[in-house]
Motif scaffolding. Sequence first.
Motif, PDB file in Angstrom:
ATOM      1  N   PHE A 213      -4.471  -4.144  -7.439  1.00  0.00           N
ATOM      2  CA  PHE A 213      -4.362  -4.694  -6.085  1.00  0.00           C
ATOM      3  C   PHE A 213      -3.493  -3.802  -5.221  1.00  0.00           C
ATOM      4  O   PHE A 213      -2.663  -3.043  -5.718  1.00  0.00           O
ATOM      5  CB  PHE A 213      -3.823  -6.131  -6.110  1.00  0.00           C
ATOM      6  N   HIS A 214      -3.733  -3.882  -3.914  1.00  0.00           N
ATOM      7  CA  HIS A 214      -2.928  -3.164  -2.936  1.00  0.00           C
ATOM      8  C   HIS A 214      -2.034  -4.182  -2.234  1.00  0.00           C
ATOM      9  O   HIS A 214      -2.479  -5.290  -1.944  1.00  0.00           O
ATOM     10  CB  HIS A 214      -3.808  -2.515  -1.856  1.00  0.00           C
ATOM     11  N   ALA A 215      -0.800  -3.779  -1.932  1.00  0.00           N
ATOM     12  CA  ALA A 215       0.103  -4.676  -1.223  1.00  0.00           C
ATOM     13  C   ALA A 215       1.181  -3.862  -0.527  1.00  0.00           C
ATOM     14  O   ALA A 215       1.328  -2.661  -0.780  1.00  0.00           O
ATOM     15  CB  ALA A 215       0.735  -5.665  -2.197  1.00  0.00           C
ATOM     16  N   THR A 216       1.908  -4.524   0.361  1.00  0.00           N
ATOM     17  CA  THR A 216       3.037  -3.867   1.029  1.00  0.00           C
ATOM     18  C   THR A 216       4.275  -4.748   0.893  1.00  0.00           C
ATOM     19  O   THR A 216       4.167  -5.979   0.834  1.00  0.00           O
ATOM     20  CB  THR A 216       2.782  -3.653   2.534  1.00  0.00           C
ATOM     21  N   VAL A 217       5.428  -4.123   0.858  1.00  0.00           N
ATOM     22  CA  VAL A 217       6.684  -4.871   0.807  1.00  0.00           C
ATOM     23  C   VAL A 217       6.842  -5.654   2.111  1.00  0.00           C
ATOM     24  O   VAL A 217       6.580  -5.130   3.199  1.00  0.00           O
ATOM     25  CB  VAL A 217       7.877  -3.906   0.621  1.00  0.00           C
ATOM     26  N   ASN A 218       7.232  -6.901   2.003  1.00  0.00           N
ATOM     27  CA  ASN A 218       7.419  -7.802   3.155  1.00  0.00           C
ATOM     28  C   ASN A 218       6.116  -8.077   3.894  1.00  0.00           C
ATOM     29  O   ASN A 218       6.126  -8.602   5.007  1.00  0.00           O
ATOM     30  CB  ASN A 218       8.464  -7.263   4.147  1.00  0.00           C
ATOM     31  N   GLY A 219       4.972  -7.698   3.296  1.00  0.00           N
ATOM     32  CA  GLY A 219       3.691  -7.939   3.946  1.00  0.00           C
ATOM     33  C   GLY A 219       3.495  -7.123   5.219  1.00  0.00           C
ATOM     34  O   GLY A 219       2.680  -7.471   6.070  1.00  0.00           O
ATOM     35  N   LEU A 220       4.238  -6.026   5.353  1.00  0.00           N
ATOM     36  CA  LEU A 220       4.104  -5.190   6.555  1.00  0.00           C
ATOM     37  C   LEU A 220       2.690  -4.663   6.688  1.00  0.00           C
ATOM     38  O   LEU A 220       2.044  -4.333   5.688  1.00  0.00           O
ATOM     39  CB  LEU A 220       5.032  -3.964   6.437  1.00  0.00           C
ATOM     40  N   GLY A 221       2.207  -4.551   7.901  1.00  0.00           N
ATOM     41  CA  GLY A 221       0.884  -3.963   8.106  1.00  0.00           C
ATOM     42  C   GLY A 221       0.359  -4.254   9.491  1.00  0.00           C
ATOM     43  O   GLY A 221       1.002  -4.954  10.284  1.00  0.00           O
ATOM     44  N   GLU A 222      -0.826  -3.721   9.756  1.00  0.00           N
ATOM     45  CA  GLU A 222      -1.481  -3.935  11.050  1.00  0.00           C
ATOM     46  C   GLU A 222      -1.579  -5.437  11.359  1.00  0.00           C
ATOM     47  O   GLU A 222      -1.752  -6.244  10.453  1.00  0.00           O
ATOM     48  CB  GLU A 222      -2.922  -3.413  10.979  1.00  0.00           C
ATOM     49  N   ARG A 223      -1.519  -5.795  12.619  1.00  0.00           N
ATOM     50  CA  ARG A 223      -1.689  -7.187  13.067  1.00  0.00           C
ATOM     51  C   ARG A 223      -0.791  -8.159  12.263  1.00  0.00           C
ATOM     52  O   ARG A 223       0.412  -8.043  12.297  1.00  0.00           O
ATOM     53  CB  ARG A 223      -3.164  -7.611  12.977  1.00  0.00           C
ATOM     54  N   ALA A 227      -1.323  -8.136   2.279  1.00  0.00           N
ATOM     55  CA  ALA A 227      -0.829  -8.961   1.173  1.00  0.00           C
ATOM     56  C   ALA A 227       0.586  -8.474   0.853  1.00  0.00           C
ATOM     57  O   ALA A 227       0.828  -7.275   0.764  1.00  0.00           O
ATOM     58  CB  ALA A 227      -1.727  -8.812  -0.043  1.00  0.00           C
ATOM     59  N   ALA A 228       1.516  -9.419   0.705  1.00  0.00           N
ATOM     60  CA  ALA A 228       2.909  -9.053   0.447  1.00  0.00           C
ATOM     61  C   ALA A 228       3.099  -8.804  -1.049  1.00  0.00           C
ATOM     62  O   ALA A 228       2.765  -9.660  -1.870  1.00  0.00           O
ATOM     63  CB  ALA A 228       3.838 -10.162   0.925  1.00  0.00           C
ATOM     64  N   LEU A 229       3.644  -7.643  -1.367  1.00  0.00           N
ATOM     65  CA  LEU A 229       3.861  -7.278  -2.768  1.00  0.00           C
ATOM     66  C   LEU A 229       4.634  -8.372  -3.507  1.00  0.00           C
ATOM     67  O   LEU A 229       4.248  -8.797  -4.601  1.00  0.00           O
ATOM     68  CB  LEU A 229       4.635  -5.953  -2.837  1.00  0.00           C
ATOM     69  N   GLU A 230       5.725  -8.830  -2.880  1.00  0.00           N
ATOM     70  CA  GLU A 230       6.604  -9.792  -3.562  1.00  0.00           C
ATOM     71  C   GLU A 230       5.878 -11.102  -3.851  1.00  0.00           C
ATOM     72  O   GLU A 230       6.092 -11.720  -4.883  1.00  0.00           O
ATOM     73  CB  GLU A 230       7.886 -10.020  -2.745  1.00  0.00           C
ATOM     74  N   GLU A 231       4.998 -11.510  -2.938  1.00  0.00           N
ATOM     75  CA  GLU A 231       4.276 -12.769  -3.158  1.00  0.00           C
ATOM     76  C   GLU A 231       3.243 -12.617  -4.275  1.00  0.00           C
ATOM     77  O   GLU A 231       3.103 -13.473  -5.141  1.00  0.00           O
ATOM     78  CB  GLU A 231       3.563 -13.212  -1.877  1.00  0.00           C
ATOM     79  N   VAL A 232       2.524 -11.509  -4.243  1.00  0.00           N
ATOM     80  CA  VAL A 232       1.456 -11.325  -5.238  1.00  0.00           C
ATOM     81  C   VAL A 232       2.034 -11.199  -6.647  1.00  0.00           C
ATOM     82  O   VAL A 232       1.569 -11.862  -7.576  1.00  0.00           O
ATOM     83  CB  VAL A 232       0.583 -10.095  -4.888  1.00  0.00           C
ATOM     84  N   VAL A 233       3.077 -10.378  -6.799  1.00  0.00           N
ATOM     85  CA  VAL A 233       3.580 -10.176  -8.174  1.00  0.00           C
ATOM     86  C   VAL A 233       4.240 -11.440  -8.727  1.00  0.00           C
ATOM     87  O   VAL A 233       4.128 -11.733  -9.928  1.00  0.00           O
ATOM     88  CB  VAL A 233       4.528  -8.952  -8.287  1.00  0.00           C
ATOM     89  N   VAL A 234       4.896 -12.203  -7.853  1.00  0.00           N
ATOM     90  CA  VAL A 234       5.491 -13.458  -8.320  1.00  0.00           C
ATOM     91  C   VAL A 234       4.383 -14.477  -8.626  1.00  0.00           C
ATOM     92  O   VAL A 234       4.426 -15.177  -9.631  1.00  0.00           O
ATOM     93  CB  VAL A 234       6.512 -14.010  -7.292  1.00  0.00           C
TER      94      VAL A 234
END
Length: 488
Positions: A213-223, A227-234
Amino acid sequence: MIVLDTTLRDGDQAPGVHLSAEKKLLVAQRLDELGVDVIEAGTAVASGEEARAVKAVASAGLKAEVLSFCRIVKKDVDAAAGCGVDGVHLVFPSSDLHIREKLRVGREEALALVLDSVDYAKAAGLVVELSAEDGSRADPAFLAKVFQEAGERGADRFCVCDTVGLLSPEKSAELYGFLSKKAAKPVAVHCHNDLGLATANTLAAIRAGASEFHATVNGLGERAGNAALEEVVVGLKVLHGIDSVRLDGLYAVSNFVRVATGFPLAPNKPVVGENAFSHESGIHVDGIVKNPDTYEGLKPELVGRRRRIVLGRLSGRKAVEMKLKEFGFQAGGEQLERIFSEIKSIGDKGKTVSDADLLAIAHSVLTGEAREKVRVDELVCTTGNTITPTASARVTLELNGEKKQVFGAGTGDGPVDAALKAVYSALGESDVKLVDYRVEAITGGSDALVDVKVKLRRGDKEINSGAVGTDIVMASVSAVVKGLNALL
Ligand SMILES: [Zn+2]
């Protein structure tokens, strides 16, 4: 499970965020320590600065595989290869809408362009993760065909992007389930959060067969973000027992990214938000005291955090007692009643009660006198466009029963920085560190009330403090001085 973090590419595309090459490298090192498998470092072809960032991350000796984003264009692949990355995140328009509007060709020509680019990148010795942009609105049979032919040409992994965030968990399971079965190589899920479903869609895809899966810390991204890394891994761990990155390092990485990007986090953000493990209402705190499981679905320690009891208008006596105990105070009976009623009256005015407020109240109730070890008698601060912001302070200091007047001066990045340095210099040597500073305007205009919140640390004791006022310099000094009085 392969974890690809794209904070440095998709996250960096969030409006208002721009990470320099130096900051990208620092974030990449944190992500590597956290244990992500793949880091998308940026888009090498975008600019000289971006190429410098990608190169810095690629040559940092990280354990993680480092990728650069590329369109299906040779110069993009050349730019990536020139930065010494391990591979490319090769992205092609895959929905009929994107193929028509962006490439101005048909499906067959699009497929040919994809295969050419895969050949080109493989010939350059690069790992190829081939991503279908707008894949959630593409024909799944077409995606399967592209993945099959690209796989035969050596593409290493595939990804389908929900570029506009329109998947539902049900559709996600169906799409990724189908493609994971069809494809001979791993299929990744890449979700955007336009409907607040990015985490749910990512988890549904993984349950259905996606192995990355792809994700970003704090869910940062366009608009609305990714997907937030911390939410997905937890979510993976707690709901499905799937291990991925080091969970106890999540909060530290989130904080690091928040400070590096200057992108604020909603207090109620899952896992990493300020309130995610805070309890205020009397009913909840009472339950927590009896057994934390009553109102804690997630353990704060799991993600490197601590439970926080917040005092305010809904607090009960239990919360006050518990909080006092945390700071080493014993209060009962009448004294506890008095502390409790003072806290309620602050709470009723609509304010939160900071640790520093509580400690000041407790001290005055328990000892009968105000605790004022540090008092700023005079503060002068100058700033302007032709001078370095400068401040001086006259402070009354009462330490070890001895009262004295001290002076301090400082220069800073701005008037707040200069004023705080002046106060600190008056203290002389101080082991109290300012670890967090946030300011928010409560009302609209330039005469707005500002709410300053600070965190101070002395040894292993950390407290929050705050002050509200129309003068940002004085509110900042008050917040810090209140904190100093609580800690010294
Ligand atoms: Zn994206």
